[in-house]
Design an enzyme around this catalytic site. Structure first.
Site, PDB file in Angstrom:
ATOM      1  N   LYS A 138      37.033  36.210  48.849  1.00  0.00           N
ATOM      2  CA  LYS A 138      36.883  37.640  49.093  1.00  0.00           C
ATOM      3  C   LYS A 138      37.316  38.400  47.851  1.00  0.00           C
ATOM      4  O   LYS A 138      38.147  37.866  47.120  1.00  0.00           O
ATOM      5  CB  LYS A 138      37.692  38.108  50.310  1.00  0.00           C
ATOM      6  CG  LYS A 138      39.123  37.603  50.455  1.00  0.00           C
ATOM      7  CD  LYS A 138      40.147  37.829  49.381  1.00  0.00           C
ATOM      8  CE  LYS A 138      40.514  39.183  48.937  1.00  0.00           C
ATOM      9  NZ  LYS A 138      41.568  39.185  47.884  1.00  0.00           N
ATOM     10  N   TYR A 223      41.696  43.736  53.153  1.00  0.00           N
ATOM     11  CA  TYR A 223      42.368  43.177  54.339  1.00  0.00           C
ATOM     12  C   TYR A 223      42.510  44.239  55.432  1.00  0.00           C
ATOM     13  O   TYR A 223      42.372  43.940  56.624  1.00  0.00           O
ATOM     14  CB  TYR A 223      43.744  42.615  53.973  1.00  0.00           C
ATOM     15  CG  TYR A 223      43.684  41.301  53.232  1.00  0.00           C
ATOM     16  CD1 TYR A 223      43.567  40.099  53.918  1.00  0.00           C
ATOM     17  CD2 TYR A 223      43.727  41.260  51.848  1.00  0.00           C
ATOM     18  CE1 TYR A 223      43.497  38.886  53.242  1.00  0.00           C
ATOM     19  CE2 TYR A 223      43.667  40.057  51.159  1.00  0.00           C
ATOM     20  CZ  TYR A 223      43.550  38.879  51.862  1.00  0.00           C
ATOM     21  OH  TYR A 223      43.476  37.686  51.191  1.00  0.00           O
TER      22      TYR A 223
HETATM   23  P1  NAD Z   1      43.189  33.597  38.818  1.00  0.00           P
HETATM   24  O1  NAD Z   1      43.103  34.491  37.634  1.00  0.00           O
HETATM   25  O2  NAD Z   1      44.489  32.921  39.093  1.00  0.00           O
HETATM   26  O3  NAD Z   1      42.087  32.446  38.704  1.00  0.00           O
HETATM   27  C1  NAD Z   1      40.755  32.738  38.343  1.00  0.00           C
HETATM   28  C2  NAD Z   1      40.091  31.494  37.780  1.00  0.00           C
HETATM   29  O4  NAD Z   1      38.769  31.833  37.348  1.00  0.00           O
HETATM   30  C3  NAD Z   1      40.823  30.934  36.564  1.00  0.00           C
HETATM   31  O5  NAD Z   1      40.901  29.528  36.664  1.00  0.00           O
HETATM   32  C4  NAD Z   1      39.947  31.326  35.399  1.00  0.00           C
HETATM   33  O6  NAD Z   1      40.006  30.408  34.309  1.00  0.00           O
HETATM   34  C5  NAD Z   1      38.575  31.317  36.043  1.00  0.00           C
HETATM   35  N1  NAD Z   1      37.593  32.137  35.329  1.00  0.00           N
HETATM   36  C6  NAD Z   1      36.311  31.780  35.132  1.00  0.00           C
HETATM   37  N2  NAD Z   1      35.670  32.706  34.423  1.00  0.00           N
HETATM   38  C7  NAD Z   1      36.559  33.673  34.157  1.00  0.00           C
HETATM   39  C8  NAD Z   1      36.482  34.911  33.444  1.00  0.00           C
HETATM   40  N3  NAD Z   1      35.330  35.319  32.847  1.00  0.00           N
HETATM   41  N4  NAD Z   1      37.575  35.676  33.374  1.00  0.00           N
HETATM   42  C9  NAD Z   1      38.726  35.305  33.993  1.00  0.00           C
HETATM   43  N5  NAD Z   1      38.856  34.130  34.658  1.00  0.00           N
HETATM   44  C10 NAD Z   1      37.780  33.324  34.744  1.00  0.00           C
HETATM   45  O7  NAD Z   1      42.721  34.445  40.061  1.00  0.00           O
HETATM   46  P2  NAD Z   1      42.956  34.096  41.607  1.00  0.00           P
HETATM   47  O8  NAD Z   1      44.165  34.803  42.088  1.00  0.00           O
HETATM   48  O9  NAD Z   1      42.869  32.641  41.797  1.00  0.00           O
HETATM   49  O10 NAD Z   1      41.700  34.836  42.278  1.00  0.00           O
HETATM   50  C11 NAD Z   1      40.414  34.242  42.282  1.00  0.00           C
HETATM   51  C12 NAD Z   1      39.614  34.764  43.492  1.00  0.00           C
HETATM   52  O11 NAD Z   1      40.289  34.375  44.679  1.00  0.00           O
HETATM   53  C13 NAD Z   1      39.467  36.281  43.563  1.00  0.00           C
HETATM   54  O12 NAD Z   1      38.191  36.601  44.055  1.00  0.00           O
HETATM   55  C14 NAD Z   1      40.538  36.709  44.542  1.00  0.00           C
HETATM   56  O13 NAD Z   1      40.239  37.903  45.227  1.00  0.00           O
HETATM   57  C15 NAD Z   1      40.550  35.527  45.481  1.00  0.00           C
HETATM   58  N6  NAD Z   1      41.862  35.352  46.147  1.00  0.00           N
HETATM   59  C16 NAD Z   1      41.871  35.214  47.503  1.00  0.00           C
HETATM   60  C17 NAD Z   1      43.071  35.039  48.158  1.00  0.00           C
HETATM   61  C18 NAD Z   1      43.091  34.837  49.641  1.00  0.00           C
HETATM   62  O14 NAD Z   1      44.171  34.843  50.224  1.00  0.00           O
HETATM   63  N7  NAD Z   1      41.961  34.628  50.291  1.00  0.00           N
HETATM   64  C19 NAD Z   1      44.269  35.061  47.446  1.00  0.00           C
HETATM   65  C20 NAD Z   1      44.223  35.191  46.061  1.00  0.00           C
HETATM   66  C21 NAD Z   1      43.005  35.349  45.420  1.00  0.00           C
END
Ligand code: NAD
Length: 373
Positions: A138, A223
């Protein structure tokens, strides 16, 4: 502020993590382990090995119906580390350039896209074209039009599209929904959803319009939007919204810091919600009916969710949300199982239409009608 919270905010982890009990501790409480399962296992490749991807991978170790079998990443060192940690074979490892070749891999059923929001649209469509089921984090994309394109692409490819709405399987949340459906709160009059945290590092993708699609609303406000729908059991028909921005340097044009928004529902019920990247301790849902109430606080963090109703404390079991979600997704994908609250692309498009309407209400200062069908 304690050092753990400092650390999480610095690395850009959402405040959801702040409610986190140690993962090992939850595993003992996980209730969905069906040790005798001998049905079809959903073989999943995770795209984006970041903070949430890592959490999902850890949680999937306790799944019985889903298994992590592949990765898609732009960082070879992470791929190596995941390969050795989770026993992932070389032939199931891809990068962002070559992952379309996954179409030739019979050992992967689905790809779970866990990258920045602005990338989900193109990546999910590529997954669909490769003939694999797509799971998106999401928000599913950054506006309703993109969301609809993803739904259409998956339909055309004959694959399922699911979204990581982990709260739709959370036991206390489901109990409140059951009580509401049974009429135990009477006529629903009011919902309040408060979702926010103070975001750290100003250079992170969550504060980049291109990658995030917006600000707090896309990340955490969603949320309250989704919750207002499953808690009341109705779809909003209008919205009003007001934005407050105290830091124009950190929250640039198109990146919202704080938005308050109000919904009206067909029954006459109303909702009042807050989405923010500038306040802590905000993770609360409150539902009020003419015969009773429910309160969840924390309401959407990783756990444990806590809550009470006019009848007393909610005592349903504590689960690891991502473990249950992935096991349930296997049933939805293979057996067309219907969850209590939908987790498909159409459900996500509704949230995106509402986000579009909220941004329009902020921009125009007017009450905006919402049409979800
Ligand atoms: P994060 O920054 O920790 O991880 C993102 C990943 O994407 C990294 O491994 C990064 O290397 C990669 N990536 C690929 N292309 C990229 C680019 N062009 N720029 C930046 N990163 C790139 O982020 P996250 O917290 O893991 O969030 C990722 C997704 O998960 C988001 O859509 C976020 O909303 C979602 N999320 C959902 C929940 C939940 O509880 N459902 C919780 C946290 C995050």
């Amino acid at each position: 502020m304690n050092s753990r919270r400092d650390f999480l905010q610095k690395i850009g982890v959402s405040a959801l993590a702040l409610h986190l009990a140690p993962l090992a501790g939850w595993a003992n409480n996980t209730t969905n382990n069906e040790k005798t399962y001998d049905g079809k296992v959903l073989r999943v490749a995770i795209m984006g090995l970041g903070s949430y991807g890592t959490r999902v991978a850890e949680a999937m170790q306790s799944c019985t119906k889903a298994k992590l079998v592949g990765v898609i990443s732009g960082t070879p060192s992470k791929v190596k580390a995941w390969q050795s940690k989770y026993g992932i074979p070389e032939k199931n490892c891809y990068n962002y350039e070559n992952f379309d070749n996954i179409k030739n891999n019979p050992d992967i059923d689905a790809v779970y896209v866990i990258t920045p929001n602005g990338l989900h649209h193109d990546q999910v469509i590529r997954v669909a074209k490769a003939g694999k089921h797509a799971i998106s984090e999401k928000p599913m994309s950054v506006n309703a039009q993109q969301g609809q394109e993803m739904v259409d692409a998956c339909k055309k490819a004959g694959v399922k599209l699911l979204v990581g709405y982990r709260m739709h399987f959370e036991p206390k949340t489901l109990e409140v929904i059951r009580m509401r459906q049974a009429g135990e709160f009477g006529k629903i009059m009011f919902f309040q959803g408060q979702c926010g945290f103070t975001i750290g590092d100003p250079t992170q993708w969550r504060l980049n319009k291109q990658l995030a699609g917006g600000g707090a609303m896309m990340d955490i406000g969603i949320y309250a939007i989704n919750g207002s729908r499953y808690m009341t059991g109705e779809e909003p028909i209008w919205v009003t919204a007001q934005e407050t921005k105290t830091d124009h340097e950190k929250f640039k044009e198109g990146v919202d810091e704080t938005i308050q928004f109000q919904f009206g529902f067909p029954s006459g019920a109303v909702a009042s919600c807050l989405s923010t990247y500038n306040m802590n301790n905000l993770d609360r849902f409150f539902l009020d009916g003419d015969k009773g109430f429910a309160e969840l606080q924390p309401s959407t963090g990783y756990g444990p969710i806590q809550g009470r109703t006019h009848k007393g404390e909610l005592t349903q079991p504590i689960t690891t949300h991502q473990t249950v979600q992935m096991d349930e997704f296997a049933g939805i994908i293979f057996d067309n199982k219907k969850p209590v609250v939908p987790v498909d692309g159409e459900e996500a498009v509704k949230d995106l239409k509402i986000i579009d309407a909220i941004y329009q209400a902020v921009k125009t200062g007017k009450k905006v009608d919402i049409k979800l069908s």
